[in-house]
Design an enzyme around this catalytic site. Structure first.
Site, PDB file in Angstrom:
ATOM      1  N   GLU A 107       3.674 -30.483  14.820  1.00  9.99           N
ATOM      2  CA  GLU A 107       2.925 -29.788  13.769  1.00  9.99           C
ATOM      3  C   GLU A 107       1.709 -29.059  14.339  1.00  9.99           C
ATOM      4  O   GLU A 107       1.502 -27.887  14.071  1.00  9.99           O
ATOM      5  CB  GLU A 107       2.453 -30.817  12.714  1.00  9.99           C
ATOM      6  CG  GLU A 107       1.472 -30.247  11.690  1.00  9.99           C
ATOM      7  CD  GLU A 107       0.827 -31.318  10.808  1.00  9.99           C
ATOM      8  OE1 GLU A 107       1.221 -32.492  10.897  1.00  9.99           O
ATOM      9  OE2 GLU A 107      -0.086 -30.962  10.043  1.00  9.99           O
ATOM     10  N   ASP A 127       1.330 -35.274  11.551  1.00 10.23           N
ATOM     11  CA  ASP A 127       0.397 -36.316  11.157  1.00 10.23           C
ATOM     12  C   ASP A 127       1.069 -37.220  10.128  1.00 10.23           C
ATOM     13  O   ASP A 127       1.993 -36.797   9.429  1.00 10.23           O
ATOM     14  CB  ASP A 127      -0.854 -35.698  10.502  1.00 10.23           C
ATOM     15  CG  ASP A 127      -1.824 -35.124  11.526  1.00 10.23           C
ATOM     16  OD1 ASP A 127      -1.726 -35.484  12.702  1.00 10.23           O
ATOM     17  OD2 ASP A 127      -2.677 -34.317  11.120  1.00 10.23           O
ATOM     18  N   TYR A 145       0.829  -1.217   0.000  1.00 15.53           N
ATOM     19  CA  TYR A 145       0.000   0.000   0.000  1.00 15.53           C
ATOM     20  C   TYR A 145       0.861   1.265   0.000  1.00 15.53           C
ATOM     21  O   TYR A 145       0.511   2.259  -0.628  1.00 15.53           O
ATOM     22  CB  TYR A 145      -0.919   0.020   1.228  1.00 15.53           C
ATOM     23  CG  TYR A 145      -2.145  -0.840   1.086  1.00 15.53           C
ATOM     24  CD1 TYR A 145      -3.128  -0.541   0.146  1.00 15.53           C
ATOM     25  CD2 TYR A 145      -2.333  -1.956   1.891  1.00 15.53           C
ATOM     26  CE1 TYR A 145      -4.264  -1.329   0.021  1.00 15.53           C
ATOM     27  CE2 TYR A 145      -3.474  -2.747   1.773  1.00 15.53           C
ATOM     28  CZ  TYR A 145      -4.439  -2.434   0.841  1.00 15.53           C
ATOM     29  OH  TYR A 145      -5.562  -3.209   0.718  1.00 15.53           O
TER      30      TYR A 145
END
Lengths: 379, 379
Positions: A208, A260, A107
């Site tokens: 995780e 996982d 911006y």
């Protein structure tokens, strides 16, 4: 880049060093112009073709290819202008002690340039149309100067949490990460500005999942097992990776990654260990090439009797696993190839939480400590 | 639920109180069976139809409707079984000092029940097929006991960060949240177990975006403006909401919410302030009914000359804004209706970072402090 910092000390270049590097890039342009040379920048190329697997250092790194960005080349002049614009924004921010986000830099530099074209018509051009363009030149400045954007004071949404027997100093505060109560220290954007005063731990355990971190922290796993507990909450951000890297590099702690048992988890391990293709120029500072995958591995399903506690892998999971098998750091590991082949054969994924089948303490009292003790990690 | 806790003290029922409540639910069932009554549970109904806007307290709350869950009703016996199973898992976890995640409770209770059916055939039934079923009975137990799952020791992926002039005690550690360096204290799952020893601040500033929090923290905004700085990183989790609520309720601090100027941001404000429909039974503990929306509001676009620094609203944004206009806490606010109408008319959203147009310090030196000073918030 300054040489290897002493153990635990601030690892970042000082603000004045950063400013000097950025200014010298701009000064080269001025010198070119003053001596009548058409201005150009030399920028290392950040493409996949210029990303190299450094087998010896076990890192994804940027290759030697560079490109000249010429101001008077019509195809490059806009990108040239964007690079110089971003450089000026960052230099100004450093001079004034500002800590912009990358979105703010977008911006801050966004405007319409009005001009008269070669035919005498009024025309206009946006400095950049979207944030991809402004982000790309930030990365160009990173590779051209050897500075990370964190060194330039650019903040990001820092996600990581850490807790354990270590004391750090940050902004003059001495912080004992073993005295965070039920909470944890939220790892900030600028990890290199932190002084690590003391670490008393046997290893680093990176989990995780944020919820698993909360559970292990509430159980005081790190206290009982004398380790540093970290989470990057899924795909880790740069500062979590940098913190893990520093603990390994400066204190020699073994690093274990617990995710996982699916392609997404394996990839998270891969990012911690070897870096990511899109940020290969940062691997040297962010990756932990000796990180060990603790689990959950596809072979754990049978070993820990988790059959019936798995989830069917999707086509996307399988596709991703096949891609991983082409990454050299997986390809060169016999153990990993066995695991990935098993994953493709069984087509089953398994979550960390599935160990709850055996009781709510099984993960912390059995699985993690025994896997470490018996050296059952994968590399 | 125990009465209002003294200022700043631990707000949670003790572990033994929690256990007593859970056990009493189970004891009722035993008493029913022993006295020959077909066992049933009385559970408040968690449907939208039983969610009430309490105008006086400015809260979404659960209505008076309850349902009897009968063991011998064939349509309800499975849910009855699931509720009792979950109750036993949670009681066991509390007795053994475990801190399961909701995902672990799903796995912990997952199994196949084999039985012989009324025709003498072998049949089998899963305790639950997916986590939605196990989560639903956790919520049933919450409303039936008046305990939050956090009181029952169930952890979640806690996202919030907090920093400022306050001292807390958690697990015996005294933690000074003004001494976190560049980092912050990561708010844990169990906020009610925290003792808030001292707060010296004029207000609480809650920022939606993690990256903006990092920037303001690095700038030491909270020190310069004597406030507590919090982020829930987007849609806040329960523990961030609880922390904000406690600072308002127990210390009387005004709470200002700073989000992007879009429907998603307005909804985040709404959740902090009034609660969410799906968790209306928790509003009394999680919502901050006097929270003030600091910005970014649609009318700020013109007021702060951000035209050209906006993003076109999508159909989804507009649909969401129309939905918000039907929520009573927006509907009853003239100012909010004006802003939402302006949003629908202009079809433009604006991000917090857009203020960088006016300089990188504008947000922290101008926008936030002046809006507060001039009471330009919306409620």
């Amino acid at each position: 880049m300054s040489s290897q910092s002493p153990k635990g000390k601030v690892a970042a270049p000082s603000d004045s060093e950063v400013l000097a590097k950025l200014e010298s890039l701009a000064k080269k342009l001025v010198e070119q112009m003053e001596s009548g040379v058409p201005p150009y920048l030399v920028i290392p190329v950040r493409t996949m073709a210029n990303t190299i697997w450094d087998r010896k250092r076990k890192l994804l790194v940027l290759g030697p290819k560079t490109a000249r960005r010429e101001f008077f080349d019509i195809g490059e002049s806009k990108r040239f202008m964007q690079t110089v614009l971003m450089l000026s924004l960052i230099v100004q921010a450093r001079r004034e002690g500002d800590y912009p986000t990358i979105r703010e830099l977008y911006y801050r530099g966004k405007r319409t340039i009005k001009y008269t074209d070669e035919r005498g018509n009024k025309a206009s051009e946006e400095t950049w149309d979207d944030q991809r363009e402004s982000n790309a030149v930030i990365q160009d400045i990173e590779v051209a100067t050897g500075l990370l954007r964190e060194h330039m004071g650019v903040t990001h949404d820092a996600k990581g949490r850490i807790v354990g027997n270590m004391i750090i100093r940050s902004k003059g505060d001495e912080i004992d990460l073993s005295k965070m109560g039920s909470g944890a220290w939220g790892i900030p954007s600028f990890v290199d500005k932190i002084e690590i005063l003391r670490v008393e731990a046997d290893y680093v355990l990176v989990v995780e999942k944020g919820a698993v971190f909360e559970k292990l922290n509430e159980e005081e796993f790190w206290k009982k097992n004398n380790c540093i507990l970290v989470t990057g909450k899924g795909q880790p951000d740069r500062s979590t990776r940098r913190m893990v890297r520093r603990l390994w590099e400066e204190f020699g702690l073994p690093v274990y990654i617990l995710t996982d048992g699916d392609s997404y988890g394996f990839y998270i391990y891969s990012v911690y260990r070897s870096g990511s293709i899109s940020l290969s120029y940062e691997s040297e500072r962010l990756a932990t090439p000796e990180a060990r995958f603790l689990g959950v591995s596809p072979s754990d399903i049978e070993r820990y009797e988790l059959q019936g506690f798995t989830i069917k892998a999707t086509e996307r999971d399988l596709k991703r696993a096949k891609e991983l098998m082409n990454y050299p750091w997986f390809k060169e590991s016999k153990r990993w190839m066995e695991e990935l082949e098993l994953f493709l054969e069984k087509k089953e994924k398994v979550e960390i939480e599935a160990f709850a089948k055996h009781g709510l303490k099984y993960l912390s009292s059995e699985y993690i400590p025994k896997k470490i003790k018996n050296k059952q990690w994968i590399i």
